[in-house]
Write a protein that holds these residues in place. Structure first.
Motif, PDB file in Angstrom:
ATOM      1  N   PHE A  76       0.855  -1.179   0.000  1.00  0.00           N
ATOM      2  CA  PHE A  76       0.000   0.000   0.000  1.00  0.00           C
ATOM      3  C   PHE A  76       0.901   1.242   0.000  1.00  0.00           C
ATOM      4  N   PRO A  77       0.376   2.392  -0.394  1.00  0.00           N
ATOM      5  CA  PRO A  77       1.207   3.612  -0.372  1.00  0.00           C
ATOM      6  C   PRO A  77       1.771   3.879   1.022  1.00  0.00           C
ATOM      7  N   LEU A  78       3.052   4.158   1.076  1.00  0.00           N
ATOM      8  CA  LEU A  78       3.727   4.409   2.350  1.00  0.00           C
ATOM      9  C   LEU A  78       3.856   5.894   2.646  1.00  0.00           C
ATOM     10  N   GLY A  79       3.559   6.723   1.665  1.00  0.00           N
ATOM     11  CA  GLY A  79       3.640   8.166   1.863  1.00  0.00           C
ATOM     12  C   GLY A  79       3.015   8.890   0.697  1.00  0.00           C
ATOM     13  N   LEU A  80       2.955  10.201   0.803  1.00  0.00           N
ATOM     14  CA  LEU A  80       2.411  11.033  -0.263  1.00  0.00           C
ATOM     15  C   LEU A  80       3.451  11.240  -1.352  1.00  0.00           C
ATOM     16  N   PRO A  81       3.025  11.528  -2.582  1.00  0.00           N
ATOM     17  CA  PRO A  81       1.631  11.703  -2.994  1.00  0.00           C
ATOM     18  C   PRO A  81       0.996  10.373  -3.375  1.00  0.00           C
ATOM     19  N   LEU A  82      -0.346  10.351  -3.336  1.00  0.00           N
ATOM     20  CA  LEU A  82      -1.085   9.234  -3.902  1.00  0.00           C
ATOM     21  C   LEU A  82      -1.169   9.428  -5.416  1.00  0.00           C
ATOM     22  N   ASP A  83      -1.792   8.497  -6.092  1.00  0.00           N
ATOM     23  CA  ASP A  83      -1.965   8.561  -7.549  1.00  0.00           C
ATOM     24  C   ASP A  83      -0.640   8.531  -8.303  1.00  0.00           C
ATOM     25  N   GLN A  84       0.352   7.843  -7.744  1.00  0.00           N
ATOM     26  CA  GLN A  84       1.615   7.691  -8.464  1.00  0.00           C
ATOM     27  C   GLN A  84       1.496   6.604  -9.527  1.00  0.00           C
ATOM     28  N   PRO A  85       2.247   6.706 -10.611  1.00  0.00           N
ATOM     29  CA  PRO A  85       2.285   5.610 -11.588  1.00  0.00           C
ATOM     30  C   PRO A  85       2.821   4.335 -10.943  1.00  0.00           C
ATOM     31  N   PHE A  86       2.440   3.210 -11.496  1.00  0.00           N
ATOM     32  CA  PHE A  86       2.869   1.914 -10.960  1.00  0.00           C
ATOM     33  C   PHE A  86       4.394   1.818 -10.899  1.00  0.00           C
ATOM     34  N   GLU A  87       5.073   2.298 -11.924  1.00  0.00           N
ATOM     35  CA  GLU A  87       6.539   2.231 -11.968  1.00  0.00           C
ATOM     36  C   GLU A  87       7.164   3.027 -10.820  1.00  0.00           C
ATOM     37  N   ASP A  88       6.573   4.157 -10.470  1.00  0.00           N
ATOM     38  CA  ASP A  88       7.105   4.955  -9.363  1.00  0.00           C
ATOM     39  C   ASP A  88       6.882   4.259  -8.030  1.00  0.00           C
ATOM     40  N   GLU A  89       5.752   3.570  -7.900  1.00  0.00           N
ATOM     41  CA  GLU A  89       5.509   2.832  -6.655  1.00  0.00           C
ATOM     42  C   GLU A  89       6.538   1.709  -6.497  1.00  0.00           C
ATOM     43  N   LEU A  90       6.873   1.043  -7.590  1.00  0.00           N
ATOM     44  CA  LEU A  90       7.903  -0.006  -7.513  1.00  0.00           C
ATOM     45  C   LEU A  90       9.259   0.582  -7.172  1.00  0.00           C
TER      46      LEU A  90
END
Length: 363
Positions: A76-90
Motif C-alpha cells: 500500500f502507499p507508504l507516503g504522499l503523494p497518492l496517484d503515483q504511476p505503478f513504476e514509481d511505486e515499484l
C-alpha cells in the motif's frame, strides 16, 4: 468486535483520497490466491489465469502469503503523494530502507495480527530470526519458506518481489489498470467532494453498511474480526478506492506509517453487505421446521395469509406472526392487490444467502 476510527483530532489536511495501482494489483492477487472465497469473480479469475505462464504462477503461489490474508502494508502507499504511476511505486519499494522493508514484509509474511521480532533483530540476531521462521511455519509451510528467504537474504527477496510485480504488470495488470483507472478516479473524486459537503464521519460510515457512528460523529466502527481503536490526526489517513477489493474493507494500521482504508468503489459494490444481526435473523428464520414448511408454500405463485392458514391447518394469527418474522428477515415479499395481501418467497435473497454468509465471515 471491530475496528474503530477515532476522529476527534482529525483535520481536513490529515485525510488523503487517491488511487494506487500497486494496491489494486494486490487486490487482484488476493482474489487469485483465494478464488474459492470470491465466487463472484470466478469467471474473471479463470480468464486471467489462462494468460499466466507456469513460472509466473509458481512465483505467485510462493509469494502469496503477502496478500492471501493479512495483506502486507508494504504493498500500500507508504507516503504522499497518492496517484503515483505503478513504476514509481515499484521504485519506492526498491529504495525503501532495508530495515523498513523487513519490518513490513515480516508482518505480511506471518499474515496474522501477532507480534513479530523487530526488523533489526531479524537482521542481526540468528536466534530471533530462527524463532520467527518457526512462528511462520506454524501458520503454514509456504509462510515458513517465505520467512526463511526473508531472513536469509532480504535484498534477494525484495528483488524477487519487484521482478514478480513487474512481470504481473507486463502480463496482465497494465491492461487491467487501463480498464479501471478512470472508474477509480471518479470514485476518489466523489469521496473528496462528499467529505467537503457531508463531513468525514458520514463519508467513512458510507463506505460499509456495517459501519456505526458514535459519540457525536467522533468515532466510526467497522465490523471486523480484529479489535482496535485507531486515532486519525495528526497521523494521516489514506482512502484508496478499489474495483477488486469487495467484499472486504481493508484497514491497515502499522505504526509510523499512515493509516490506510481501502474500500470498494461505489459502482463496484456487488451488493449491500448484511450486518451480523441481519444474517443471524435470516439463518434463524430458516432454522425452524414450521417456518421452513411455510416457505415451501410461498415458493411460486403469491398466496394470502388465509390461504396459507387453510393449507397448514393453523390459525390466521399464527400464520401472520410467522410471516412477520420472515418479512423482518427479508425472506418474503408482500404486496397488496385490492382487499388482499399476497406473499411470496424472496428467492433472490435466498440465492444470495450463501454468498452473504461468506462475505460476512470474510470482512
Amino acid at each position: 468486535m471491530g475496528i474503530t476510527l477515532n476522529l476527534q483530532r482529525a483535520q481536513p489536511a490529515d485525510v488523503h483520497v487517491g488511487r494506487s495501482p500497486l494496491a489494486e494489483l494486490m487486490s487482484v492477487l488476493h482474489i487469485m490466491a483465494e478464488p474459492d472465497h470470491h465466487p463472484e469473480a470466478q469467471r474473471w479469475t479463470h480468464r486471467l489465469g489462462t494468460a499466466i505462464s507456469p513460472s509466473l504462477a509458481h512465483e505467485m503461489s510462493a509469494l502469496s502469503p503477502l496478500w492471501a490474508r493479512l495483506r502486507c502494508r508494504l504493498l500500500f502507499p507508504l507516503g504522499l503523494p497518492l496517484d503515483q504511476p505503478f513504476e514509481d511505486e515499484l521504485r519506492h519499494l526498491e529504495r525503501l530502507p532495508l530495515e523498513e522493508f523487513v519490518g513490513l514484509c515480516s508482518q505480511g509474511t506471518l499474515g496474522f495480527r501477532e507480534a513479530v521480532p523487530p526488523a533489526r533483530s531479524l537482521l542481526t540476531d540468528p536466534e530471533s530470526a530462527e524463532r520467527y521462521v518457526a512462528q511462520c511455519e506454524r501458520r503454514s509451510f509456504r509462510r515458513g519458506e517465505l520467512a526463511h528467504d526473508l531472513v536469509a537474504s532480504p535484498e534477494a527477496l525484495r528483488g524477487r518481489l519487484l521482478c514478480f510485480l513487474d512481470s504481473c504488470a507486463e502480463t496482465f495488470f497494465a491492461t487491467e489498470w487501463r480498464t479501471v483507472r478512470d472508474r477509480l478516479e471518479s470514485s476518489a473524486a466523489r469521496v473528496r467532494t462528499d467529505i467537503r459537503r457531508r463531513g468525514l464521519a458520514e463519508v467513512l460510515a458510507g463506505l460499509s453498511s456495517t459501519a456505526v457512528v458514535s459519540r457525536g460523529g467522533s468515532r466510526v466502527r467497522y465490523d471486523k474480526l480484529a479489535v482496535a481503536e485507531i486515532e486519525i490526526g495528526p497521523r494521516p489517513l489514506f482512502l484508496i478506492p478499489s474495483v477488486h477489493v469487495w467484499p472486504h474493507l481493508i484497514v491497515k494500521d502499522e505504526e509510523s506509517h499512515p493509516v490506510v482504508l481501502q474500500f470498494a468503489s461505489q459502482e463496484d459494490r456487488t451488493a449491500d453487505q448484511l450486518t451480523q444481526a441481519e444474517l443471524r435473523a435470516r439463518m434463524s428464520a430458516l432454522a425452524s421446521l414450521g417456518r421452513m414448511e411455510l416457505c415451501r408454500h410461498l415458493l411460486g405463485e403469491p398466496i394470502t395469509t388465509s390461504e396459507l392458514a387453510q393449507r397448514l391447518g393453523l390459525a390466521d394469527t399464527q400464520v401472520s406472526r410467522t410471516l412477520r418474522q420472515l418479512r423482518e428477515a427479508g425472506l418474503i415479499e408482500s404486496e397488496r392487490e385490492g382487499k388482499y395481501v399476497y406473499h411470496r418467497l424472496a428467492t433472490s435473497t435466498l440465492l444470495r444467502l450463501g454468498q452473504d454468509v461468506l462475505a460476512t465471515i470474510m470482512r
